[in-house]
Design a protein around this motif. Sequence first.
Motif, PDB file in Angstrom:
ATOM      1  N   LEU A  87      20.610   9.972 -10.285  1.00 52.15           N
ATOM      2  CA  LEU A  87      20.211  10.858 -11.384  1.00 52.15           C
ATOM      3  C   LEU A  87      18.844  11.489 -11.124  1.00 52.15           C
ATOM      4  CD1 LEU A  87      21.472   8.814 -14.448  1.00 52.15           C
ATOM      5  CD2 LEU A  87      22.374  10.983 -13.590  1.00 52.15           C
ATOM      6  N   LYS A  88      17.939  10.747 -10.522  1.00 53.10           N
ATOM      7  CA  LYS A  88      16.624  11.301 -10.188  1.00 53.10           C
ATOM      8  C   LYS A  88      16.766  12.431  -9.183  1.00 53.10           C
ATOM      9  CE  LYS A  88      13.658   7.301 -11.034  1.00 53.10           C
ATOM     10  NZ  LYS A  88      12.768   6.301 -10.418  1.00 53.10           N
ATOM     11  N   LYS A  89      17.626  12.228  -8.165  1.00 51.35           N
ATOM     12  CA  LYS A  89      17.837  13.268  -7.158  1.00 51.35           C
ATOM     13  C   LYS A  89      18.476  14.503  -7.786  1.00 51.35           C
ATOM     14  CE  LYS A  89      18.286  10.152  -3.241  1.00 51.35           C
ATOM     15  NZ  LYS A  89      19.207   9.604  -2.230  1.00 51.35           N
ATOM     16  N   ALA A  90      19.452  14.291  -8.653  1.00 47.46           N
ATOM     17  CA  ALA A  90      20.117  15.416  -9.318  1.00 47.46           C
ATOM     18  C   ALA A  90      19.142  16.160 -10.216  1.00 47.46           C
ATOM     19  CB  ALA A  90      21.314  14.914 -10.125  1.00 47.46           C
ATOM     20  N   ALA A  92      15.893  16.375  -9.860  1.00 51.68           N
ATOM     21  CA  ALA A  92      14.971  17.131  -9.003  1.00 51.68           C
ATOM     22  C   ALA A  92      15.665  18.373  -8.449  1.00 51.68           C
ATOM     23  CB  ALA A  92      14.454  16.243  -7.877  1.00 51.68           C
ATOM     24  N   PHE A  93      16.914  18.253  -8.066  1.00 47.69           N
ATOM     25  CA  PHE A  93      17.666  19.391  -7.520  1.00 47.69           C
ATOM     26  C   PHE A  93      17.794  20.505  -8.554  1.00 47.69           C
ATOM     27  CE2 PHE A  93      21.772  21.550  -7.025  1.00 47.69           C
ATOM     28  CZ  PHE A  93      21.600  22.109  -5.771  1.00 47.69           C
ATOM     29  N   ARG A  96      14.504  22.330  -9.299  1.00 44.44           N
ATOM     30  CA  ARG A  96      14.133  23.295  -8.268  1.00 44.44           C
ATOM     31  C   ARG A  96      14.919  24.591  -8.442  1.00 44.44           C
ATOM     32  NH1 ARG A  96      15.636  20.705  -3.344  1.00 44.44           N
ATOM     33  NH2 ARG A  96      15.612  18.680  -4.293  1.00 44.44           N
ATOM     34  N   GLU A  97      16.184  24.493  -8.838  1.00 42.24           N
ATOM     35  CA  GLU A  97      17.007  25.699  -8.987  1.00 42.24           C
ATOM     36  C   GLU A  97      16.589  26.538 -10.191  1.00 42.24           C
ATOM     37  OE1 GLU A  97      21.171  25.395  -8.872  1.00 42.24           O
ATOM     38  OE2 GLU A  97      21.210  24.768  -6.784  1.00 42.24           O
ATOM     39  N   ARG A  98      16.002  25.937 -11.194  1.00 40.61           N
ATOM     40  CA  ARG A  98      15.605  26.680 -12.392  1.00 40.61           C
ATOM     41  C   ARG A  98      14.410  27.571 -12.104  1.00 40.61           C
ATOM     42  NH1 ARG A  98      15.000  23.308 -17.659  1.00 40.61           N
ATOM     43  NH2 ARG A  98      15.446  25.293 -18.622  1.00 40.61           N
ATOM     44  N   LYS A  99      13.631  27.234 -11.092  1.00 42.25           N
ATOM     45  CA  LYS A  99      12.417  28.012 -10.808  1.00 42.25           C
ATOM     46  C   LYS A  99      12.712  29.309 -10.149  1.00 42.25           C
ATOM     47  CE  LYS A  99       9.311  24.123 -10.560  1.00 42.25           C
ATOM     48  NZ  LYS A  99       8.388  23.361  -9.789  1.00 42.25           N
TER      49      LYS A  99
END
Length: 99
Positions: A87-90, A92-93, A96-99
């Motif tokens: 869940l932490k990796k998801a 973070a992923f 990053r895509e929202r930026k």
Amino acid sequence: MTRRTRRQFDTDFKLQVVQRVCEQGLSIGEVCRSMALGQTAVRHWVAQYDAQRAGGAGASKPLTAEPQRIGQLEAENRQWREDNALLKKASAFFARERK
């Protein structure tokens, strides 16, 4: 020559056999004769039970309830940690895509 199949016993049965030896004071030979069991297996179960009561791990699957429960909780804890890491990796992923 016929080959005998290996019998398998559940943990509750093993614990009952060990309790007859340890708590009721019956000899291993008496218990084996009355229940048609091999002495080697019963001696192994008794040694495993003694090791677990002394705080050791024992040789195979736990016979007493406490080590069984601890093993179950450790497996559950390991699964929660793996799920949390995923869940932490998801998170973070997707951050990053929202930026």
